[in-house]
Every structure is written in structure tokens, then in C-alpha cells.
Design an enzyme around this catalytic site. Structure first.
Site, short mmCIF file in Angstrom:
data_model
loop_
_atom_site.label_atom_id
_atom_site.label_comp_id
_atom_site.label_asym_id
_atom_site.label_seq_id
_atom_site.Cartn_x
_atom_site.Cartn_y
_atom_site.Cartn_z
N HIS A 120 -3.36 4.61 -6.92
CA HIS A 120 -3.86 5.76 -5.95
C HIS A 120 -3.24 7.00 -6.01
O HIS A 120 -2.04 6.99 -6.83
CB HIS A 120 -3.56 4.98 -4.62
P1 TYD Z 1 -0.75 -1.03 -1.46
O1 TYD Z 1 -1.05 0.32 -0.96
O2 TYD Z 1 -1.60 -1.84 -2.14
O3 TYD Z 1 0.58 -1.14 -2.18
P2 TYD Z 1 1.09 -0.59 -3.79
O4 TYD Z 1 0.57 0.78 -3.88
O5 TYD Z 1 2.69 -0.36 -3.56
O6 TYD Z 1 0.66 -1.54 -4.68
O7 TYD Z 1 -0.39 -1.76 -0.23
C1 TYD Z 1 -0.52 -3.14 -0.15
C2 TYD Z 1 -0.86 -3.51 1.54
O8 TYD Z 1 0.17 -3.16 2.31
C3 TYD Z 1 -2.16 -3.06 2.03
O9 TYD Z 1 -2.88 -3.61 2.93
C4 TYD Z 1 -1.44 -1.74 2.86
C5 TYD Z 1 -0.12 -2.09 3.41
N1 TYD Z 1 0.92 -1.10 3.53
C6 TYD Z 1 1.30 -0.84 4.87
O10 TYD Z 1 0.78 -1.24 5.77
N2 TYD Z 1 2.31 0.04 4.97
C7 TYD Z 1 2.76 0.58 3.83
O11 TYD Z 1 3.65 1.46 3.98
C8 TYD Z 1 2.27 0.26 2.44
C9 TYD Z 1 2.90 0.90 1.32
C10 TYD Z 1 1.59 -0.87 2.24
#
Ligand code: TYD
Length: 141
Positions: A54
Site C-alpha cells: 500500500h
Molecule cells: P495492514 O495494513 O494489512 O498491515 P500491513 O500493512 O502491516 O501488512 O493491517 C492489518 C489490519 O490491522 C487491518 O485490518 C488494519 C489493522 N490496523 C489497524 O487497525 N491499525 C494500524 O495502525 C494498522 C497498521 C493496522
């Protein structure tokens, strides 16, 4: 813009002595170039997993592998670079609007992330096609 001018490697201060190691990340414009509003950490991912995938419209991040190692592929829509995070003293500063993949996590990897903003799903761009389009629009302005 050259991708190497967009991200930055930070070397944190270390105050180790015979009792062990102590690494300091001073925030708010000293080591970390922003006030930290959010901290999260990722562990239990392995070498088959790709996380991230992302870009963020508003949030800046500093990534630190406080244990183990991982790799980050940074992409600005026209070029990409790979950084290996493998030392607790090493930070990777990523400003907004860079596409990032985190992968190749070692079994003991603990990836600590400092963020400049509270979590807001609306500022995440999770489609690479949309990201490419936005970057192309921006460069054509
Ligand atoms: P995601 O964005 O997929 O994590 P990464 O980019 O590190 O792989 O996030 C995984 C899940 O956690 C998603 O449901 C959103 C939640 N999340 C939060 O609620 N707060 C946060 O600060 C982050 C990074 C994720």
C-alpha cells in the site's frame, strides 16, 4: 524524483555498555523527523509473506527491525529500491505516497513501525493501479 532522494536510512544513537545495548530514537525532528502518533509492530510473519502492499496519502513512517531482519521494497511508481532492515540501530524513513512491500521476514523478525498519524483506512491506497494513476497524474501537472 530519484527514489534514493525520497527515503532515508537513519542511524540511531547507541548507548551500550557491559549491561547490554540501549538504542534511542529521539522523535519530533531529531532522529525521527516527525512527532509519533502511533506505534505498531509486526512479528510472526515468515519468508513466504508479503505485507504492506500500500501507499499512504498522509502518513510518514520509520521502520526498525528491533530483532531479526526483513526487506522493504520501496516504489515511487516509476522506480523501485530494496532496503534490508537487519540492525536494531537502523531505521528506514518513508514519507507519504511511496508504495511499500515488506517481505522476507526472518523467523525472529520484530518490525517496529513509528507513524506520524493515527490510523485512518481512508488514507491508504491499496490498489497499485490506482497508485500508478495518481503518480502519473501528479507528474503530468
Ligand atoms: P495492514 O495494513 O494489512 O498491515 P500491513 O500493512 O502491516 O501488512 O493491517 C492489518 C489490519 O490491522 C487491518 O485490518 C488494519 C489493522 N490496523 C489497524 O487497525 N491499525 C494500524 O495502525 C494498522 C497498521 C493496522
Amino acid at each position: 524524483m530519484n527514489i534514493k532522494d525520497q527515503y532515508r536510512i537513519i542511524e540511531f544513537g547507541e548507548f551500550g555498555d557491559e549491561r547490554g545495548n540501549l538504542v534511542v530514537a529521539e522523535c519530533g525532528g531529531i532522529d525521527v523527523p516527525f512527532e509519533v502518533k502511533r506505534v505498531f509492530y509486526i512479528y510472526g510473519s515468515d519468508s513466504t509473506i508479503i505485507r504492506g502492499r500500500h501507499a499512504n496519502r498522509k502518513t510518514s513512517f520509520v521502520l526498525i527491525n528491533v530483532a531479526g531482519s526483513s526487506k522493504v521494497k520501496i516504489d515511487n511508481g516509476s522506480e523501485a529500491d530494496i532496503v534490508e532492515l537487519n540492525r536494531p540501530r537502523m531505521g528506514l524513513y518513508l514519507p507519504p505516497m511511496l508504495w511499500k512491500d515488506m517481505y522476507d521476514f526472518s523467523p525472529d523478525s520484530v518490525l517496529l513501525v513509528l507513524a506520524s498519524e493515527h490510523y485512518n483506512e481512508n488514507e491508504y491506497i491499496r490498489s497499485y493501479e490506482e497508485y500508478k494513476r495518481l503518480m502519473e497524474d501528479q507528474s503530468g501537472e
